[in-house]
Scaffold this active site. Structure first.
Site, mmCIF file in Angstrom:
data_model
loop_
_atom_site.group_PDB
_atom_site.id
_atom_site.type_symbol
_atom_site.label_atom_id
_atom_site.label_comp_id
_atom_site.label_asym_id
_atom_site.label_seq_id
_atom_site.Cartn_x
_atom_site.Cartn_y
_atom_site.Cartn_z
ATOM 1 N N GLY A 47 -18.604 -49.720 -22.902
ATOM 2 C CA GLY A 47 -18.403 -48.273 -23.032
ATOM 3 C C GLY A 47 -18.242 -47.758 -24.446
ATOM 4 O O GLY A 47 -18.709 -46.668 -24.782
ATOM 5 N N ASP A 106 -6.586 -46.273 -20.446
ATOM 6 C CA ASP A 106 -6.160 -45.775 -19.145
ATOM 7 C C ASP A 106 -4.790 -46.406 -18.825
ATOM 8 O O ASP A 106 -3.763 -45.929 -19.301
ATOM 9 C CB ASP A 106 -7.258 -46.197 -18.150
ATOM 10 N N THR A 107 -4.779 -47.520 -18.106
ATOM 11 C CA THR A 107 -3.501 -48.189 -17.834
ATOM 12 C C THR A 107 -2.894 -48.780 -19.114
ATOM 13 O O THR A 107 -1.698 -49.016 -19.182
ATOM 14 C CB THR A 107 -3.683 -49.343 -16.829
ATOM 15 N N GLY A 108 -3.741 -49.064 -20.088
ATOM 16 C CA GLY A 108 -3.283 -49.676 -21.335
ATOM 17 C C GLY A 108 -3.349 -51.195 -21.304
ATOM 18 O O GLY A 108 -3.125 -51.867 -22.312
ATOM 19 N N THR A 110 -5.895 -53.313 -21.003
ATOM 20 C CA THR A 110 -6.936 -53.912 -21.840
ATOM 21 C C THR A 110 -6.534 -53.906 -23.311
ATOM 22 O O THR A 110 -6.590 -54.931 -23.985
ATOM 23 C CB THR A 110 -8.272 -53.141 -21.678
ATOM 24 N N LEU A 111 -6.120 -52.749 -23.798
ATOM 25 C CA LEU A 111 -5.757 -52.644 -25.213
ATOM 26 C C LEU A 111 -4.520 -53.482 -25.531
ATOM 27 O O LEU A 111 -4.436 -54.102 -26.588
ATOM 28 C CB LEU A 111 -5.521 -51.175 -25.591
ATOM 29 N N LYS A 134 -6.026 -41.352 -21.545
ATOM 30 C CA LYS A 134 -5.534 -40.860 -20.255
ATOM 31 C C LYS A 134 -4.090 -41.358 -20.110
ATOM 32 O O LYS A 134 -3.785 -42.240 -19.306
ATOM 33 C CB LYS A 134 -6.426 -41.452 -19.156
#
Ligand code: PRP
Length: 202
Positions: A47, A106-108, A110-111, A134
């Site tokens: 993405g 998003d949920t955090g 991955t980062l 988000k």
């Protein structure tokens, strides 16, 4: 009646707003990344590739780019933040300024994983930029030095973001208001977005 008129989808961020915000981010990040070592921007496939491409051109400094590909573990551990590296970096990041480039946080999970993983590699500095945040969906708190746009809890496509692999090449960000309708017919936006001679529905 198009998908825009019937409310299935609506424009969330225009091409012009994306361009303007990315130019601002570029100026801000360029000021912060002027160390001695060549900085490296890390894009997380797939993405963020579009955002990376525009961001690097807004950064009028010497830099390198590199890519990582990761995948969440399947069944059982979904949401745990446990991920698997499918493609790792090719560059040596030791002592260098590293900037993680994400399209959306998003949920955090991955980062959070990426930050932990990269922080063990003796980098000089580690920062992250996301085009979209988000924040209302966050499960784990995660540091984010640069944010393009804060967005509400709505499903988005375009500018790198997909639905079942399609719509990444839409030049703006669209909010999907009727996700059930899209799930029922993933190609429903094709005609309105690409016209009859656009992408062939499959
Ligand atoms: C997206 C995005 C982030 C992640 C954010 O990638 O690029 O990597 O989700 O979600 P999180 O904060 O909940 O972890 P996605 O898994 O959709 O892969 P793609 O970029 O290849 O479509």
């Amino acid at each position: 009646v198009t998908v825009f008129e019937d409310g299935t989808v609506e424009l969330l961020i225009s091409k012009r707003d994306l361009e303007q915000r990315i130019a601002e981010l570029g100026r801000e990040i360029a000021r912060d990344l002027s160390g001695d070592q060549l900085p490296v921007l890390i894009s997380v496939l797939k993405g963020s590739a579009l955002f990376l491409a525009d961001l690097v051109r807004a950064l009028r400094i010497e830099l390198e780019v590199d890519f990582m590909s990761i995948s969440s573990y399947a069944a059982g551990t979904a949401g745990s933040g446990v991920v698997r590296i499918l493609k790792d970096l090719e560059s040596d990041v030791t002592s260098r300024d590293v900037l993680i480039v994400e399209d959306i946080v998003d949920t955090g999970l991955t980062l959070n994983y990426l930050r932990r993983n990269l922080s063990h590699r003796e980098v000089g500095s580690l920062k992250a930029v996301t085009l979209l945040d988000k924040a209302v969906r966050r499960i784990v708190p995660v540091e984010l030095e640069y944010i393009g746009f804060e967005i509400p809890d709505v499903f988005v496509v375009g500018y790198g973001l997909d639905f079942q692999g399609i719509y990444r090449n839409v030049p703006e960000i669209l909010a999907v208001r009727d996700i059930a309708r899209l799930a029922n017919d993933p190609n429903i936006l094709v005609e309105a977005l690409f016209g009859s001679d656009g992408v062939t529905p499959h």
